[in-house]
Each structure stands twice: as structure tokens, then as C-alpha cells.
Design an enzyme around this catalytic site. Structure first.
Site, short mmCIF file in Angstrom:
data_model
loop_
_atom_site.label_atom_id
_atom_site.label_comp_id
_atom_site.label_asym_id
_atom_site.label_seq_id
_atom_site.Cartn_x
_atom_site.Cartn_y
_atom_site.Cartn_z
N SER A 21 -32.10 48.79 30.89
CA SER A 21 -33.31 48.41 30.15
C SER A 21 -32.93 47.59 28.92
CB SER A 21 -34.11 49.67 29.78
OG SER A 21 -35.39 49.33 29.33
N ASN A 22 -33.77 47.61 27.89
CA ASN A 22 -33.48 46.86 26.66
C ASN A 22 -34.06 47.62 25.47
OD1 ASN A 22 -36.33 45.98 26.38
ND2 ASN A 22 -35.85 44.92 28.29
N TYR A 23 -33.96 47.05 24.27
CA TYR A 23 -34.33 47.77 23.04
C TYR A 23 -35.82 47.75 22.71
CZ TYR A 23 -29.35 48.07 21.89
OH TYR A 23 -28.02 48.35 21.90
N SER A 24 -36.64 47.14 23.56
CA SER A 24 -38.07 47.06 23.23
C SER A 24 -38.70 48.45 23.10
CB SER A 24 -38.80 46.26 24.33
OG SER A 24 -40.19 46.36 24.14
N ALA A 80 -40.82 43.06 27.27
CA ALA A 80 -39.43 42.63 27.44
C ALA A 80 -39.03 42.98 28.87
CB ALA A 80 -38.54 43.35 26.43
#
Ligand code: C5P
Length: 224
Positions: A26-29, A93
Site C-alpha cells: 500500500s502507501n502512506y495515504s 492514492a
């Protein structure tokens, strides 16, 4: 001219791409910006639908919310909802890649390194840019360098009306940060630089631009 309300679809948060039953990419969103845009848009009386990746946030009152996990689920939800909306603010994101294979059983720990093959996810916004019709499309871009140039290139590539472009700084800002500095860029390359704004402040400025464009471009056409 009487200002009519806009039907706005907003996406927010990260997507999660599963590796096995307990792990994902995943990502930091965090989703806070997208949720704030939805809250402010609703406050202005617009009809708002929110498609959200996994977050711990509560949906704003009066906003229809659809929760999704993966990029493919987000694509399905957005493609279904877009038909009833005349503006998309694509703040999510979306993971550009997903694991080719989902391991049905938890991958056991071993001392050996191993590879996970990734394949490309569809670019949801770019796909919609090809069938834009009378819709306003707004994208977001985070760049580590050449923010203005990179933002404008993405706006053109995806056939957007506006793009919000921000620089990624230390500590993953703007993801999850209280204040945002970013450019709101238009098709002709005209831009507005907004520095150190809270997410509610930034959301209101963005919605001013969205409403301005909507009423001048689209409503005047429909009124003819
Ligand atoms: O990842 P990228 O910088 O190209 O993202 C720019 C815009 O495109 C964002 O608004 C994002 O939500 C959207 N996007 C998308 N589908 C993807 C990747 C990005 O809709 N697979």
C-alpha cells in the site's frame, strides 16, 4: 446566473493490494484530505459521493460512501458511480502495481530472500479521461522533483481540467500531514500556489476553482 449544485464524486485513501491473507502492498495515504474535500463540498450544498480505500475515518454526514480495498475494486465503484456525477475529484492514492499472484496460504518465514512479481493496475483516471463527456476531472500528483512540470504533464496525459500537485517532503508529507503546500494547475498551465494551508482551507480553495470552472465551462454550455 443561478448557481446549481454539482454532483461530485470524490475518491480518497490508499488502495491495498494483497500478497497473502495477512500481508499487502500500500502507501502512506490516510484519506484525510479526500474526506475533508467531501465534507466541505457537502457543506456547500453539492451532492457528494465518496469512494474510499481502507481508512479509520468516519464518513461526513449526508455523504454517500462506498468502501473498497483494492485498485480494481476502486475502479469498479468509480465506473459505476461516475454515471450519476458531473465531477470527479480523484484524491485516492491508487497503487500503480499489484502482486501478480495471491498466495492463498500465509507465506512462511524463511531465511531466504524471495521475489514478488508485480503487475500494473489500470490507471482509473486516465481511463475516464478518454470518455470525459461533459464532466470535470480533477487529479492529484505527488512528486519528488519538478512538481509544476510533472503536474502539468499528468494533467495533459490524463485529459484533466485541474490537478493538485505537491512535493513529497521528509516524513511522507503531504500524506497524513495537517498542512499542505501545493499548486492547483489548470489546462493552460495557469496555476495558483497555496502554501501551508490546513486541509479545510485547501479544500475550500480547490472547491472555489472547481465551482468556477464548472459554472463557466459547463453550465454556460448547458444554458445555451
Ligand atoms: O500515480 P499518479 O501520479 O499518476 O496519480 C495521478 C492521479 O491519477 C491521481 O489523481 C490518482 O488518483 C490517479 N490514479 C488513478 N489510477 C492509478 C494511479 C493513479 O486513477 N492506477
Amino acid at each position: 446566473m443561478k448557481k446549481s449544485k454539482i454532483k461530485i464524486l470524490i475518491s480518497a485513501g490508499p488502495t491495498r493490494e494483497a500478497i497473502d491473507p495477512v500481508r499487502f502492498i500500500s502507501n502512506y495515504s490516510t484519506g484525510t484530505f479526500g474526506f475533508e474535500i467531501a465534507r466541505q463540498a457537502k457543506r456547500r450544498g453539492h451532492q457528494v459521493t465518496l469512494v474510499s480505500g481502507v481508512t479509520c475515518l468516519k464518513g461526513p454526514v449526508g455523504v454517500k460512501i462506498r468502501k473498497v480495498g483494492t485498485a480494481l475494486e476502486m475502479q469498479k465503484a468509480i465506473c459505476e458511480e461516475i454515471k450519476d456525477n458531473n465531477c470527479l475529484i480523484m484524491n485516492a492514492a491508487v497503487c500503480d502495481y499489484r502482486p501478480l499472484k495471491f498466495f492463498k496460504r500465509k507465506i512462511k518465514k524463511s531465511k531466504k530472500a524471495f521475489n514478488i512479481k508485480l503487475i500494473e493496475n489500470p490507471d482509473i483516471l486516465k481511463g475516464l479521461g478518454r470518455f470525459k463527456e461533459n464532466r470535470l476531472l480533477v487529479g492529484f500528483a505527488v512528486e519528488t522533483e519538478n512538481v509544476l512540470k510533472g503536474g502539468l504533464a499528468k494533467l495533459k496525459e490524463k485529459n484533466l481540467d485541474l490537478i493538485v500537485a505537491a512535493k513529497i517532503s521528509k516524513f511522507h508529507s503531504p500524506f497524513g500531514s495537517a498542512k499542505i503546500s501545493a499548486y492547483i494547475i489548470e489546462k493552460q498551465g495557469k496555476y495558483q500556489k497555496i502554501t501551508n494551508a490546513t486541509k479545510p482551507e485547501f479544500s475550500r480553495k480547490l472547491l472555489d476553482r472547481v465551482e468556477g470552472l464548472w459554472y463557466t465551462i459547463f453550465q454556460s454550455k448547458q444554458g445555451r
